[in-house]
Design a protein around this motif. Structure first.
Motif, mmCIF file in Angstrom:
data_model
loop_
_atom_site.group_PDB
_atom_site.id
_atom_site.type_symbol
_atom_site.label_atom_id
_atom_site.label_comp_id
_atom_site.label_asym_id
_atom_site.label_seq_id
_atom_site.Cartn_x
_atom_site.Cartn_y
_atom_site.Cartn_z
ATOM 1 N N GLN A 146 -56.889 -30.341 -43.046
ATOM 2 C CA GLN A 146 -56.798 -30.972 -41.731
ATOM 3 C C GLN A 146 -55.624 -31.947 -41.695
ATOM 4 O O GLN A 146 -54.844 -31.968 -40.729
ATOM 5 N N ARG A 147 -55.477 -32.748 -42.751
ATOM 6 C CA ARG A 147 -54.340 -33.684 -42.807
ATOM 7 C C ARG A 147 -53.011 -32.932 -42.871
ATOM 8 O O ARG A 147 -52.017 -33.345 -42.256
ATOM 9 N N ASN A 148 -52.990 -31.851 -43.617
ATOM 10 C CA ASN A 148 -51.825 -30.966 -43.702
ATOM 11 C C ASN A 148 -51.432 -30.494 -42.296
ATOM 12 O O ASN A 148 -50.276 -30.634 -41.858
ATOM 13 N N ALA A 149 -52.403 -29.974 -41.556
ATOM 14 C CA ALA A 149 -52.139 -29.452 -40.212
ATOM 15 C C ALA A 149 -51.737 -30.561 -39.249
ATOM 16 O O ALA A 149 -50.829 -30.380 -38.423
ATOM 17 N N GLU A 150 -52.388 -31.708 -39.351
ATOM 18 C CA GLU A 150 -52.040 -32.826 -38.467
ATOM 19 C C GLU A 150 -50.595 -33.271 -38.685
ATOM 20 O O GLU A 150 -49.867 -33.589 -37.729
ATOM 21 N N GLY A 177 -59.923 -26.446 -41.336
ATOM 22 C CA GLY A 177 -59.156 -27.685 -41.373
ATOM 23 C C GLY A 177 -58.095 -27.694 -40.278
ATOM 24 O O GLY A 177 -57.911 -28.701 -39.574
ATOM 25 N N ALA A 178 -57.406 -26.561 -40.118
ATOM 26 C CA ALA A 178 -56.390 -26.450 -39.067
ATOM 27 C C ALA A 178 -57.028 -26.579 -37.688
ATOM 28 O O ALA A 178 -56.495 -27.272 -36.803
ATOM 29 N N ARG A 179 -58.160 -25.920 -37.490
ATOM 30 C CA ARG A 179 -58.840 -25.982 -36.196
ATOM 31 C C ARG A 179 -59.291 -27.404 -35.881
ATOM 32 O O ARG A 179 -59.156 -27.869 -34.749
#
Length: 262
Positions: A146-150, A177-179
């Protein structure tokens, strides 16, 4: 990020072949970055997004000059397990955002020259830990993705590309995480998933392409396909299966060549 650019990407993906770039790591290594460039973290290519953006820019520029529509960010290892091996897992967001920002600047420069739309795919790599085998907790990996995608979204990525996945539980961690990131930020970007099928005919942990499609399509992904490990000939059978059964468009990034053990 502009809604019109994202809409144009969705339209292109639905209506034509969209051409992306190729290898990143080998082209970075060819420019001989120093240990200082790596901040003493030899081989951590993502650090170069901050210390040597000129090198990273040059790779994106070469691919755009060759005519591609999209480039991937230099963030393949910007995840918990890969950065954890360098003892810097807390830098996931920072290095992801920096990588996306460099790619975005180059894409916009090329677009400004000729008016042709260029896009940035936010690369989310598999890391080095397989949650199915207990290498790392699923929730830890998911939250780091999620942090990666953010970070990728903050830096200007037009789509998120979960790639080179070998463990369906790790793939799910990446996708969810991306979603979560897109939901938290209020953005609707294309989410692309590319699994890796080995020469054995299955993913590393034994999953067949049909199992991957069954597991991933319900997660609301925009595209599914294959990359890495094999060339076009070995991928054709699995692509035929996806072409028959997938309800979403396909992506394919075969290896240009395969290593030969001397």
């Amino acid at each position: 990020m502009t809604p019109s650019r994202i809409a144009a990407l969705r339209e292109a993906l639905a209506s034509r072949v969209v051409v992306a770039d190729g290898a990143m790591g080998t082209m970075l290594q060819a420019q001989n970055p120093t240990l200082d460039d790596f901040q003493q973290l030899e081989g951590c290519n993502e650090v170069l997004n901050l210390t040597r953006p000129d090198i990273v820019r040059s790779v994106h520029e070469e691919y755009f000059a060759a005519g591609v529509d999209c480039v991937e960010t230099n963030t393949f290892g910007a995840n918990h397990s890969a950065l954890g091996e360098y003892d810097i897992p807390e830098r996931v967001h920072e290095l992801s955002e920096a990588g996306a920002r460099v790619a975005r600047e180059v894409a916009d420069e090329f677009g400004a020259r000729d008016g042709r739309q260029r896009w940035v795919l936010g690369s989310m790599g598999p890391g080095t830990k397989l949650p199915t085998l207990g290498h790392a907790p699923y929730t830890v990996l998911r939250d780091a993705y999620q942090r990666n995608a953010e970070g990728l979204v903050a830096g200007g990525a037009d789509a998120l590309l979960v790639e080179t996945t070998q463990d369906l539980l790790q793939t799910k961690a990446s996708v969810l995480g991306a979603r979560r990131a897109l939901d938290a930020l209020g953005f609707d970007l294309p989410l692309i998933v590319s699994v890796t099928v080995e020469t054995t005919g299955t993913m590393l942990l034994g999953s067949e392409i049909g199992a991957a499609l069954t597991a991933l399509e319900p997660l609301g992904i925009d595209m599914i396909g294959l990359n890495c490990a094999t060339g076009p000939a070995e991928m054709s059978e699995h692509l035929r299966y996806l072409a028959r059964h997938s309800r979403v468009p396909l992506t394919c990034m075969p290896n240009a060549g395969l290593p030969v053990l001397g």
